[in-house]
Design a protein around this motif. Sequence first.
Motif, PDB file in Angstrom:
ATOM      1  N   TRP A  28       0.840  -1.199   0.000  1.00  0.00           N
ATOM      2  CA  TRP A  28       0.000   0.000   0.000  1.00  0.00           C
ATOM      3  C   TRP A  28       0.878   1.254   0.000  1.00  0.00           C
ATOM      4  O   TRP A  28       0.648   2.185  -0.774  1.00  0.00           O
ATOM      5  N   LEU A  82      -3.564   4.815   9.015  1.00  0.00           N
ATOM      6  CA  LEU A  82      -4.120   4.178  10.215  1.00  0.00           C
ATOM      7  C   LEU A  82      -4.896   2.912   9.881  1.00  0.00           C
ATOM      8  O   LEU A  82      -4.863   1.940  10.643  1.00  0.00           O
ATOM      9  N   ARG A  83      -5.576   2.881   8.747  1.00  0.00           N
ATOM     10  CA  ARG A  83      -6.323   1.685   8.350  1.00  0.00           C
ATOM     11  C   ARG A  83      -5.399   0.539   7.946  1.00  0.00           C
ATOM     12  O   ARG A  83      -5.732  -0.623   8.141  1.00  0.00           O
ATOM     13  N   HIS A  84      -4.251   0.840   7.362  1.00  0.00           N
ATOM     14  CA  HIS A  84      -3.333  -0.190   6.873  1.00  0.00           C
ATOM     15  C   HIS A  84      -2.236  -0.566   7.866  1.00  0.00           C
ATOM     16  O   HIS A  84      -1.664  -1.646   7.783  1.00  0.00           O
ATOM     17  N   ARG A 122      -0.061  -1.923  10.784  1.00  0.00           N
ATOM     18  CA  ARG A 122      -0.134  -3.081  11.671  1.00  0.00           C
ATOM     19  C   ARG A 122       1.213  -3.268  12.376  1.00  0.00           C
ATOM     20  O   ARG A 122       2.268  -3.075  11.777  1.00  0.00           O
ATOM     21  N   GLU A 181      -5.356   8.948   7.457  1.00  0.00           N
ATOM     22  CA  GLU A 181      -6.439   8.020   7.789  1.00  0.00           C
ATOM     23  C   GLU A 181      -6.229   6.676   7.086  1.00  0.00           C
ATOM     24  O   GLU A 181      -6.460   5.623   7.675  1.00  0.00           O
ATOM     25  N   ASP A 182      -5.770   6.710   5.834  1.00  0.00           N
ATOM     26  CA  ASP A 182      -5.435   5.463   5.126  1.00  0.00           C
ATOM     27  C   ASP A 182      -4.300   4.738   5.839  1.00  0.00           C
ATOM     28  O   ASP A 182      -4.321   3.516   5.968  1.00  0.00           O
ATOM     29  N   SER A 240      -7.331  -3.689  16.177  1.00  0.00           N
ATOM     30  CA  SER A 240      -7.034  -3.861  14.751  1.00  0.00           C
ATOM     31  C   SER A 240      -5.600  -3.488  14.371  1.00  0.00           C
ATOM     32  O   SER A 240      -5.126  -3.901  13.324  1.00  0.00           O
TER      33      SER A 240
END
Length: 173
Positions: free
Chosen positions: A62, A110-112, A114, A107-108, A136
Amino acid sequence: MDTLANDYAIKNLIMTEFEVWNYDDDIDVINELIINAIRSSEGVFVYRRLTHLLEENKFIKWLKNETEIIHCNEVSIEFKEHSTMESFRPINNEGVYFLKFTEDNKEDFLRHFRLSIRAIKNRIGKSNGIKYLEKSMYIDDPLYDQYDFIFTVGDKVILFTDIHDFTFVKAEV
């Protein structure tokens, strides 16, 4: 993606006083520390520290597609209070990626984003491992413990990681 105009060899960063957090600390405090660092930073340096698996994880795939990415060969942090310098050079000639944050890509991110608990799961025990995996941001995957992060505001480090050891070095404000 052609970012050669934005590339540079070595990026020098500064860190003054700091505190170290790790898996012995409360999971909610660590989680908040990391999220606050991401939300308050202007960008993040990402680099491969280990090569036990040479595959890229989904996060790196990503990241490489982000248009705000800049490449460099090395990042060094000067620890002002201790008069020392530490350099972070990626392994496997992969380079260091710098993602300049915008509201959309943060924000992207934070979503990706890990963090792997693979290397510490035997030390934290099964019940604590489950607590981490309920959030998550954490994953039990060795592909994710090979990369580390340096979150910055300007040239100042606000947080950097050693994911394999599950250590977080936070600048004191």
